[in-house]
Design a protein around this motif. Structure first.
Motif, PDB file in Angstrom:
ATOM      1  N   MET A  53       0.836  -1.207   0.000  1.00  0.00           N
ATOM      2  CA  MET A  53       0.000   0.000   0.000  1.00  0.00           C
ATOM      3  C   MET A  53       0.869   1.256   0.000  1.00  0.00           C
ATOM      4  O   MET A  53       0.571   2.228  -0.695  1.00  0.00           O
ATOM      5  N   VAL A  54       1.949   1.224   0.771  1.00  0.00           N
ATOM      6  CA  VAL A  54       2.876   2.355   0.778  1.00  0.00           C
ATOM      7  C   VAL A  54       3.462   2.569  -0.620  1.00  0.00           C
ATOM      8  O   VAL A  54       3.511   3.691  -1.137  1.00  0.00           O
ATOM      9  N   ALA A  55       3.876   1.480  -1.257  1.00  0.00           N
ATOM     10  CA  ALA A  55       4.552   1.563  -2.555  1.00  0.00           C
ATOM     11  C   ALA A  55       3.630   2.069  -3.665  1.00  0.00           C
ATOM     12  O   ALA A  55       4.110   2.612  -4.666  1.00  0.00           O
ATOM     13  N   THR A  56       2.320   1.898  -3.506  1.00  0.00           N
ATOM     14  CA  THR A  56       1.373   2.299  -4.557  1.00  0.00           C
ATOM     15  C   THR A  56       0.510   3.492  -4.133  1.00  0.00           C
ATOM     16  O   THR A  56      -0.492   3.797  -4.775  1.00  0.00           O
ATOM     17  N   SER A  57       0.882   4.159  -3.054  1.00  0.00           N
ATOM     18  CA  SER A  57       0.038   5.224  -2.500  1.00  0.00           C
ATOM     19  C   SER A  57       0.257   6.588  -3.150  1.00  0.00           C
ATOM     20  O   SER A  57      -0.441   7.542  -2.820  1.00  0.00           O
ATOM     21  N   ARG A  58       1.214   6.678  -4.064  1.00  0.00           N
ATOM     22  CA  ARG A  58       1.449   7.939  -4.775  1.00  0.00           C
ATOM     23  C   ARG A  58       1.476   7.681  -6.278  1.00  0.00           C
ATOM     24  O   ARG A  58       1.757   6.577  -6.723  1.00  0.00           O
ATOM     25  N   GLY A  59       1.168   8.720  -7.023  1.00  0.00           N
ATOM     26  CA  GLY A  59       1.204   8.596  -8.481  1.00  0.00           C
ATOM     27  C   GLY A  59      -0.067   8.053  -9.090  1.00  0.00           C
ATOM     28  O   GLY A  59      -0.051   7.529 -10.203  1.00  0.00           O
ATOM     29  N   GLN A  60      -1.196   8.193  -8.392  1.00  0.00           N
ATOM     30  CA  GLN A  60      -2.500   7.768  -8.902  1.00  0.00           C
ATOM     31  C   GLN A  60      -2.497   6.303  -9.358  1.00  0.00           C
ATOM     32  O   GLN A  60      -2.886   5.962 -10.461  1.00  0.00           O
ATOM     33  N   GLN A  61      -2.077   5.439  -8.455  1.00  0.00           N
ATOM     34  CA  GLN A  61      -2.035   3.993  -8.719  1.00  0.00           C
ATOM     35  C   GLN A  61      -3.147   3.278  -7.951  1.00  0.00           C
ATOM     36  O   GLN A  61      -2.900   2.264  -7.288  1.00  0.00           O
ATOM     37  N   LEU A  62      -4.352   3.794  -8.021  1.00  0.00           N
ATOM     38  CA  LEU A  62      -5.424   3.290  -7.171  1.00  0.00           C
ATOM     39  C   LEU A  62      -5.738   1.806  -7.410  1.00  0.00           C
ATOM     40  O   LEU A  62      -6.065   1.084  -6.468  1.00  0.00           O
ATOM     41  N   GLU A  63      -5.666   1.347  -8.647  1.00  0.00           N
ATOM     42  CA  GLU A  63      -5.982  -0.059  -8.903  1.00  0.00           C
ATOM     43  C   GLU A  63      -4.942  -0.981  -8.265  1.00  0.00           C
ATOM     44  O   GLU A  63      -5.291  -2.024  -7.698  1.00  0.00           O
ATOM     45  N   ALA A  64      -3.680  -0.596  -8.355  1.00  0.00           N
ATOM     46  CA  ALA A  64      -2.631  -1.402  -7.719  1.00  0.00           C
ATOM     47  C   ALA A  64      -2.751  -1.323  -6.202  1.00  0.00           C
ATOM     48  O   ALA A  64      -2.557  -2.329  -5.493  1.00  0.00           O
ATOM     49  N   TYR A  65      -3.083  -0.146  -5.693  1.00  0.00           N
ATOM     50  CA  TYR A  65      -3.278   0.036  -4.253  1.00  0.00           C
ATOM     51  C   TYR A  65      -4.426  -0.837  -3.768  1.00  0.00           C
ATOM     52  O   TYR A  65      -4.342  -1.464  -2.699  1.00  0.00           O
ATOM     53  N   ASP A 100      -5.020   9.998  -4.796  1.00  0.00           N
ATOM     54  CA  ASP A 100      -4.035   9.217  -4.054  1.00  0.00           C
ATOM     55  C   ASP A 100      -4.622   8.951  -2.666  1.00  0.00           C
ATOM     56  O   ASP A 100      -5.265   9.834  -2.089  1.00  0.00           O
ATOM     57  N   PRO A 101      -4.427   7.758  -2.115  1.00  0.00           N
ATOM     58  CA  PRO A 101      -4.976   7.444  -0.791  1.00  0.00           C
ATOM     59  C   PRO A 101      -4.480   8.433   0.267  1.00  0.00           C
ATOM     60  O   PRO A 101      -3.378   8.978   0.163  1.00  0.00           O
ATOM     61  N   ASP A 102      -5.307   8.645   1.271  1.00  0.00           N
ATOM     62  CA  ASP A 102      -4.953   9.515   2.389  1.00  0.00           C
ATOM     63  C   ASP A 102      -3.686   8.984   3.066  1.00  0.00           C
ATOM     64  O   ASP A 102      -3.666   7.832   3.536  1.00  0.00           O
ATOM     65  N   PRO A 103      -2.604   9.779   3.126  1.00  0.00           N
ATOM     66  CA  PRO A 103      -1.363   9.300   3.754  1.00  0.00           C
ATOM     67  C   PRO A 103      -1.566   8.817   5.188  1.00  0.00           C
ATOM     68  O   PRO A 103      -0.921   7.846   5.618  1.00  0.00           O
ATOM     69  N   ALA A 104      -2.463   9.486   5.916  1.00  0.00           N
ATOM     70  CA  ALA A 104      -2.715   9.071   7.300  1.00  0.00           C
ATOM     71  C   ALA A 104      -3.309   7.663   7.350  1.00  0.00           C
ATOM     72  O   ALA A 104      -2.968   6.859   8.235  1.00  0.00           O
ATOM     73  N   ALA A 105      -4.180   7.354   6.406  1.00  0.00           N
ATOM     74  CA  ALA A 105      -4.784   6.019   6.371  1.00  0.00           C
ATOM     75  C   ALA A 105      -3.740   4.959   6.048  1.00  0.00           C
ATOM     76  O   ALA A 105      -3.743   3.860   6.632  1.00  0.00           O
ATOM     77  N   VAL A 106      -2.850   5.278   5.131  1.00  0.00           N
ATOM     78  CA  VAL A 106      -1.777   4.328   4.791  1.00  0.00           C
ATOM     79  C   VAL A 106      -0.910   4.061   6.023  1.00  0.00           C
ATOM     80  O   VAL A 106      -0.566   2.912   6.324  1.00  0.00           O
ATOM     81  N   THR A 107      -0.579   5.119   6.738  1.00  0.00           N
ATOM     82  CA  THR A 107       0.231   4.966   7.955  1.00  0.00           C
ATOM     83  C   THR A 107      -0.470   4.099   8.984  1.00  0.00           C
ATOM     84  O   THR A 107       0.166   3.247   9.638  1.00  0.00           O
ATOM     85  N   LEU A 108      -1.776   4.256   9.133  1.00  0.00           N
ATOM     86  CA  LEU A 108      -2.529   3.440  10.089  1.00  0.00           C
ATOM     87  C   LEU A 108      -2.435   1.956   9.749  1.00  0.00           C
ATOM     88  O   LEU A 108      -2.327   1.108  10.644  1.00  0.00           O
ATOM     89  N   HIS A 109      -2.468   1.628   8.468  1.00  0.00           N
ATOM     90  CA  HIS A 109      -2.351   0.221   8.073  1.00  0.00           C
ATOM     91  C   HIS A 109      -0.969  -0.337   8.432  1.00  0.00           C
ATOM     92  O   HIS A 109      -0.851  -1.466   8.918  1.00  0.00           O
TER      93      HIS A 109
END
Length: 220
Positions: free
Chosen positions: A120-132, A175-184
């Motif tokens: 999730m971290v690796a795909t959380s930037r660059g509009q990679q929502l499908e991979a995320y 791009d996913p909310d960075p705070a949500a990615v951190t929580l995971h």
């Protein structure tokens, strides 16, 4: 199964057959009377449709049918309400599942959680929502499975459809909310450390964040 029942189910989808909604006409030559069918949902959420006023034969919509029903609902105009209803369900179940996972997860499941959190971290930037989405769905399936509760584990498909529906229908930030990615990521570490209280709290924060996103992107 009668010709009317079979054709109606194929044409309109499970939710239409049970009379919960009927937004489109039946195929030519078919008619439908709701009194001919009775429905019941059992303890694990399976929908049973009874044909005939006297009880008759019963047809259980399997997991695939339930997934198709969810997809249909999330694709409709009632999407915001459906997403909220399902997110409330997640809010009730996932924190408890998270606590149980911290107590009961195997080393392999801890590794899976960490792997998908890092994905999730690796795909959380660059509009990679499908991979995320791939990692997000897998992450939550592991949480529910690791709880060792069969009923929770069965909700993996429901959570997957909710996450997929949000992505496909653009009820997500680009791009996913960075705070949500951190929580995971923090949750995966809490499970590895067997910190049940922290795992429960982090999962609760994840679902609260998901509801807050809905309020912004799909207001009532």
């Amino acid at each position: 199964m009668s010709r009317v029942f079979r054709a109606s189910l194929a044409f309109t989808g499970p939710a239409r057959v049970v009379g919960l909604a009927w937004p489109c006409p039946l195929p030519p030559g078919l008619s439908f009377q709701k009194r001919h069918f009775r429905t019941r949902t059992n303890a694990v959420g399976h929908l049973t449709v009874s044909q005939g006023v006297g009880g008759g034969r019963r047809h259980r919509l399997d997991d695939q049918g339930q997934e198709e029903d969810l997809r249909w609902r999330l694709a409709g105009a009632d999407r915001p309400r459906q997403l909220r209803s399902l997110t409330v369900l997640r809010s009730a179940v996932e924190p408890v599942a998270g606590r149980l996972a911290a107590e009961l997860a195997t080393a392999e499941e801890c590794a899976e959680l960490t792997q998908h959190a890092l994905g999730m971290v690796a795909t959380s930037r660059g509009q990679q929502l499908e991979a995320y989405l791939v990692h997000d769905v897998a992450f939550h399936r592991v949480v529910l499975r690791a709880s060792r509760n069969e009923m929770f584990a069965r909700l993996g498909d429901v959570v997957a459809e909710v996450l997929t529906g949000r992505t496909e229908h653009h009820v997500m930030f680009t791009d996913p909310d960075p705070a949500a990615v951190t929580l995971h990521v923090q949750f995966a570490e809490a499970v590895r450390a067997r910190d049940a209280a922290r795992a429960e709290q982090l999962t609760r924060e994840i679902t609260i964040g998901a509801m807050a996103e809905l309020d912004m992107l799909a207001p009532k």
